[in-house]
Design a protein around this motif. Structure first.
Motif, PDB file in Angstrom:
ATOM      1  N   ALA A  15     -64.912   5.362  52.703  1.00  0.00           N
ATOM      2  CA  ALA A  15     -65.067   5.349  54.154  1.00  0.00           C
ATOM      3  C   ALA A  15     -64.861   3.943  54.706  1.00  0.00           C
ATOM      4  CB  ALA A  15     -66.451   5.869  54.532  1.00  0.00           C
ATOM      5  N   VAL A  16     -64.999   2.933  53.867  1.00  0.00           N
ATOM      6  CA  VAL A  16     -64.779   1.554  54.296  1.00  0.00           C
ATOM      7  C   VAL A  16     -63.296   1.303  54.525  1.00  0.00           C
ATOM      8  CG1 VAL A  16     -64.971  -0.877  53.613  1.00  0.00           C
ATOM      9  CG2 VAL A  16     -66.849   0.711  53.125  1.00  0.00           C
ATOM     10  N   ALA A  20     -57.456   2.127  57.781  1.00  0.00           N
ATOM     11  CA  ALA A  20     -57.041   0.821  57.265  1.00  0.00           C
ATOM     12  C   ALA A  20     -57.505  -0.291  58.199  1.00  0.00           C
ATOM     13  CB  ALA A  20     -55.520   0.783  57.120  1.00  0.00           C
ATOM     14  N   ALA A  21     -57.705  -1.473  57.646  1.00  0.00           N
ATOM     15  CA  ALA A  21     -58.071  -2.639  58.451  1.00  0.00           C
ATOM     16  C   ALA A  21     -56.941  -2.954  59.420  1.00  0.00           C
ATOM     17  CB  ALA A  21     -58.338  -3.835  57.541  1.00  0.00           C
ATOM     18  N   ALA A  22     -57.311  -3.519  60.557  1.00  0.00           N
ATOM     19  CA  ALA A  22     -56.323  -3.903  61.566  1.00  0.00           C
ATOM     20  C   ALA A  22     -55.437  -5.022  61.033  1.00  0.00           C
ATOM     21  CB  ALA A  22     -57.043  -4.374  62.827  1.00  0.00           C
TER      22      ALA A  22
END
Length: 161
Positions: A15-16, A20-22
């Motif tokens: 869930a982290v 995806a990260a920006a």
């Protein structure tokens, strides 16, 4: 980034990492923008401790909690009492830094809204009293006979923990 030889790196499985990260450029813009609205306990403490306080520190909790323990130099102005009249004692160019009990309390957010509506520059000290104590900083007390509610420690005669 280093990982343990026994720890495989699996992407997209938690869930982290979903979503995806920006992209870095977006993250930079976001976090630079966020710092216009927030400061932290460490930066406030550093400014106060080094005679560099260029802001008004407002404790926006109720009077009883302020009396039990507050950051030295803070002014108690409960968020419900913030209005043009209550701010008239401050310079019109004052930057206000507001805090409340901690992450579980939205009093600082309510105070920031009131100040912004009055066209006052404002930042929230994230963490509030809880964050201040977590950093190991002490509180001042108006009534040295009271037990400090967050740590249970007795205040000395000077009102310090």
């Amino acid at each position: 980034m280093s990982t343990s030889a026994n720890t495989p790196v699996v992407t997209g499985s938690s869930a982290v990492s979903r979503p995806a990260a920006a992209p870095s450029a977006s993250a930079l813009k976001h976090f630079e923008h966020l710092l216009q609205f927030e400061t932290d306990c460490w930066d406030v403490h550093h400014a106060i401790s080094n005679a560099r306080q260029d802001f008004v520190l407002l404790d926006v909790r109720g009077e009883d909690l302020f009396t039990r323990g507050h950051i030295a130099g803070a002014v108690n102005l409960p968020h419900t009492r913030i209005n043009a009249d209550s701010l008239s004692v401050f310079s019109g160019a004052s930057l206000f830094v507001v805090y409340c009990a901690g992450p579980h309390c939205n009093g600082a957010d309510k105070a920031a809204v009131r100040l912004a509506r009055l066209q006052q520059p404002v930042k929230k000290m994230i963490g509030g009293i809880t964050g201040w104590l977590d950093e190991g900083f002490s509180l001042a007390c108006m009534d040295p006979n009271r037990i400090e509610p967050y740590s249970g420690k007795q205040h000395d005669k000077a009102g310090q923990l």
